[in-house]
Write an enzyme that holds these catalytic residues in place. Structure first.
Site, short mmCIF file in Angstrom:
data_model
loop_
_atom_site.label_atom_id
_atom_site.label_comp_id
_atom_site.label_asym_id
_atom_site.label_seq_id
_atom_site.Cartn_x
_atom_site.Cartn_y
_atom_site.Cartn_z
N LYS A 1 0.82 -1.10 0.18
CA LYS A 1 0.05 0.07 -0.14
C LYS A 1 1.01 1.29 0.20
O LYS A 1 1.32 1.68 0.94
CB LYS A 1 -0.92 0.06 1.29
CG LYS A 1 -1.84 1.09 0.95
CD LYS A 1 -2.57 1.62 2.34
CE LYS A 1 -1.65 2.72 3.06
NZ LYS A 1 -1.46 3.85 2.04
N GLU B 1 9.88 1.88 10.60
CA GLU B 1 11.06 2.82 10.13
C GLU B 1 10.14 4.17 10.06
O GLU B 1 9.46 4.61 9.16
CB GLU B 1 11.47 2.52 8.78
CG GLU B 1 12.14 1.05 8.58
CD GLU B 1 13.47 1.08 9.29
OE1 GLU B 1 13.92 2.12 9.87
OE2 GLU B 1 14.18 -0.16 9.38
N CYS C 1 14.24 10.62 5.25
CA CYS C 1 14.37 10.45 6.72
C CYS C 1 15.57 10.73 7.24
O CYS C 1 15.85 11.19 8.40
CB CYS C 1 13.87 9.00 6.66
SG CYS C 1 14.86 7.62 6.02
N GLU D 1 10.83 17.61 12.78
CA GLU D 1 11.55 17.07 11.46
C GLU D 1 10.97 17.89 10.60
O GLU D 1 9.76 17.76 10.12
CB GLU D 1 11.03 15.72 11.37
CG GLU D 1 11.73 15.21 10.10
CD GLU D 1 10.89 13.71 9.80
OE1 GLU D 1 9.93 13.34 10.16
OE2 GLU D 1 11.78 12.90 9.20
P1 NAD Z 1 2.78 9.00 6.86
O1 NAD Z 1 2.96 8.44 8.15
O2 NAD Z 1 1.91 10.10 6.61
O3 NAD Z 1 2.60 7.81 5.77
C1 NAD Z 1 3.19 6.89 5.69
C2 NAD Z 1 2.12 5.68 5.13
O4 NAD Z 1 1.26 5.46 6.05
C3 NAD Z 1 1.39 6.09 3.83
O5 NAD Z 1 1.31 5.10 3.17
C4 NAD Z 1 0.02 6.34 4.49
O6 NAD Z 1 -1.08 6.23 3.65
C5 NAD Z 1 -0.20 5.33 5.52
N1 NAD Z 1 -1.13 5.73 6.64
C6 NAD Z 1 -1.66 6.73 6.88
N2 NAD Z 1 -2.33 6.52 7.85
C7 NAD Z 1 -2.26 5.34 8.10
C8 NAD Z 1 -2.74 4.34 9.40
N3 NAD Z 1 -3.76 4.83 10.29
N4 NAD Z 1 -2.39 3.27 9.47
C9 NAD Z 1 -1.55 2.57 8.50
N5 NAD Z 1 -1.17 3.28 7.58
C10 NAD Z 1 -1.21 4.81 7.52
O7 NAD Z 1 4.47 9.49 6.16
P2 NAD Z 1 4.65 10.24 4.97
O8 NAD Z 1 4.38 11.78 5.15
O9 NAD Z 1 4.14 9.73 3.57
O10 NAD Z 1 6.27 10.03 4.83
C11 NAD Z 1 7.10 10.86 5.52
C12 NAD Z 1 7.92 10.53 7.15
O11 NAD Z 1 8.39 9.33 6.75
C13 NAD Z 1 8.85 11.29 7.52
O12 NAD Z 1 8.59 11.39 9.04
C14 NAD Z 1 10.03 10.46 7.28
O13 NAD Z 1 10.92 10.65 8.18
C15 NAD Z 1 9.70 8.93 7.26
N6 NAD Z 1 10.46 8.27 6.51
C16 NAD Z 1 11.07 7.35 7.43
C17 NAD Z 1 12.02 6.29 6.81
C18 NAD Z 1 12.81 5.35 7.48
O14 NAD Z 1 13.42 4.52 6.98
N7 NAD Z 1 12.95 5.63 8.74
C19 NAD Z 1 12.14 6.38 5.48
C20 NAD Z 1 11.11 7.44 4.71
C21 NAD Z 1 10.56 8.31 5.30
#
Ligand code: NAD
Length: 467
Positions: free
Chosen positions: A168, A241, A275, A371
């Site tokens: 997803k 992550e 990230c 962040e």
């Molecule tokens: P997000 O948490 O908004 O969304 C991530 C995913 O989760 C999307 O697919 C979203 O549709 C889904 N999602 C949303 N609500 C959910 C729920 N209640 N249950 C399950 N899934 C749900 O994050 P984003 O804004 O897409 O990404 C940016 C963030 O990701 C930043 O904080 C960044 O640091 C982090 N990130 C971390 C890593 C790592 O490896 N640690 C890598 C890349 C990005």
């Protein structure tokens, strides 16, 4: 553009409805993508569950060979996938194509791995063997900053270990994942990989689904907490992550002209939407002014434009929500610090934020504490390196960090004191596929990549035999 379809049980199907995917460089609708509903989510999980027995029984070498074919197909399509990635995500084309090659390489790495039984102990009376059994259906949930690469960190090891997957992607970047679904449809048995999309509304139904055995989640810390809550009712396995607020510490002996471009790249690559980006920079007082001036020069000369234009160094932010958040950080930077490059939104369509360097900003400012996930870098001064380490660690996050010095041993001593999952010395973002990666503190837990990233998709099982 060829229409996009979901992949459910080996069939490419329309979504229950559609959703607009916006090109962040133009703010125009790029394509109407399929949007799944809860029934389609349930069908995808059911298909993955039904495919699991045969897939998990296939010899590991055969699964590896099919993953290798996925890798080769992604590589063969890297140019087209890269262009699509730029259009949906915003990053410069060269970086987007690089991400696709990286995704192919990650699959290739896992295609060649082993999961042999380990004999843990053997003597005259006993033999103890450790096996690595697959778990079942894996939910792979990804964010929008590196949609294709981060998916392969999950799909590669999950499939090799004998699991089946429901992918997803994030709503703003579903397209490359849907194209990957088409590749899977050509190569894998039905149901082994399924792809559904949503508008941020199906996540909890997927993570709480009783037939999903593990959630592999990459995204923000706030959503990660919701995921953890949601998996608790079924005690699913979980890899998180999450976000970071990584500090870079520049020691007093560096050559500023040499280090500044590396730090600048580490803070602004993918327009800061990494990230592991450098999100706070601590510089010794003796080098502070020189480093600020050098970074400002780099920021002023960076080419910010549509990622499809040749020569673009930085594209737009990915989506309106992130753009508006970044504008808030610009306001904070102007109020609390001294902006020496960038700082104003660009007078054009698209979610563009110029690289921005902020000096003389207090530790308590929002831009330092949170962040920012955008190319706005606070530069902070320190006198005593112990104080810099303390400030670097004074955060809920613990994803990465960097230390810069002419003396590697001195830098190593500092690196040892940083509370995070990865620390680089005199380099940044070097992430070999065979090295484990993961966060400390509220940046998450569990590992991706390397052997550890593979074992995360298995149940360790001990068979203890009397001889
Ligand atoms: P997000 O948490 O908004 O969304 C991530 C995913 O989760 C999307 O697919 C979203 O549709 C889904 N999602 C949303 N609500 C959910 C729920 N209640 N249950 C399950 N899934 C749900 O994050 P984003 O804004 O897409 O990404 C940016 C963030 O990701 C930043 O904080 C960044 O640091 C982090 N990130 C971390 C890593 C790592 O490896 N640690 C890598 C890349 C990005």
């Amino acid at each position: 553009m060829k229409p996009f379809k979901l992949l459910i049980n080996g069939k490419l199907v329309d979504g229950a409805s559609t959703m607009d995917v916006i090109n962040p460089a133009t703010e125009e609708v790029l394509v109407k993508a399929p949007r799944a509903d809860k029934n389609q989510l349930n069908e995808a999980v059911a298909a993955a569950k039904a495919a699991f027995p045969a897939w998990s029984k296939k010899p590991l070498k055969e699964r590896g060979a099919l993953i290798q074919r996925l890798s080769e197909a992604v590589q063969a399509q890297a140019q087209d996938l890269g262009r699509l990635l730029t259009e949906e995500q915003g990053k410069p084309l060269e970086a987007a194509i690089g991400e696709c090659f990286g995704a192919a390489a990650m699959l290739g790495y896992y295609a060649g791995q082993e999961l042999n039984d380990k004999v843990l102990k053997e003597d005259a009376t006993t033999k103890i063997v450790q096996q690595f059994a697959p778990l079942g259906v894996i939910a792979a949930i990804t964010p929008w900053n590196f949609p294709l690469l981060l998916l392969m960190l999950k799909v590669g090891p999950a499939l090799l270990a004998g699991n089946t997957v429901v992918c997803k992607p994030a709503p703003t970047t579903p397209l490359t994942t849907l194209r990957f679904g088409e590749i899977c449809q050509q190569i894998l048995p039905p149901g082994v990989v399924n792809v559904i999309t949503d508008q941020n509304d199906l996540g909890s139904a997927l993570t709480s689904h009783p037939d999903v055995r593990k959630v592999a989640f990459t995204g923000s810390t706030a959503t990660g907490k919701k995921v953890m809550e949601s998996v608790s009712s079924t005690l699913k396995r979980l890899t998180l992550e999450l976000g970071g607020n990584d500090a870079a510490i520049v020691l007093d002996d560096v050559d500023v002209k040499d280090v500044a471009p590396k730090v600048f790249n580490g803070a602004t690559m993918n327009s800061g939407q990494v990230c592991l980006a450098i999100k706070r920079l601590y510089v010794h007082e003796s080098q502070y002014d020189a480093m600020c001036d050098e970074l400002a020069k780099l920021a002023k000369s960076a080419i910010v434009d549509d990622g499809l234009k040749q020569g673009t160094q930085m594209g737009p932010l990915n989506n309106k929500q992130q753009y508006e958040k970044a504008l808030g950080y610009l306001d904070d930077a102007k109020k609390n610090g001294k902006v020496i490059a960038g700082g104003e939104k660009m007078n054009r369509k698209g979610y563009f934020i110029p690289p921005t360097i902020v000096r003389d900003i207090p530790e308590t400012a929002k831009l330092v504490q949170e962040e920012q996930f955008s190319p706005i870098l606070p530069v902070l001064k320190y006198k005593d390196v112990n104080d810099a380490i303390k400030r670097a660690n004074d955060t809920q996050y613990g994803l990465g960090g960097t230390v810069w010095s002419k003396d590697v041993n001195r830098a190593f001593e500092v690196a040892k004191q940083i509370e995070s999952g990865t620390v680089w010395v005199n380099k940044h973002l070097d992430l070999p596929a065979d090295m484990p990666f993961g966060g400390a503190k509220q940046s998450g837990f569990g590992k991706e990549m390397g052997r550890e990233g593979l074992e995360e998709y298995t149940q360790s099982k001990i068979i203890n035999m009397a001889k």
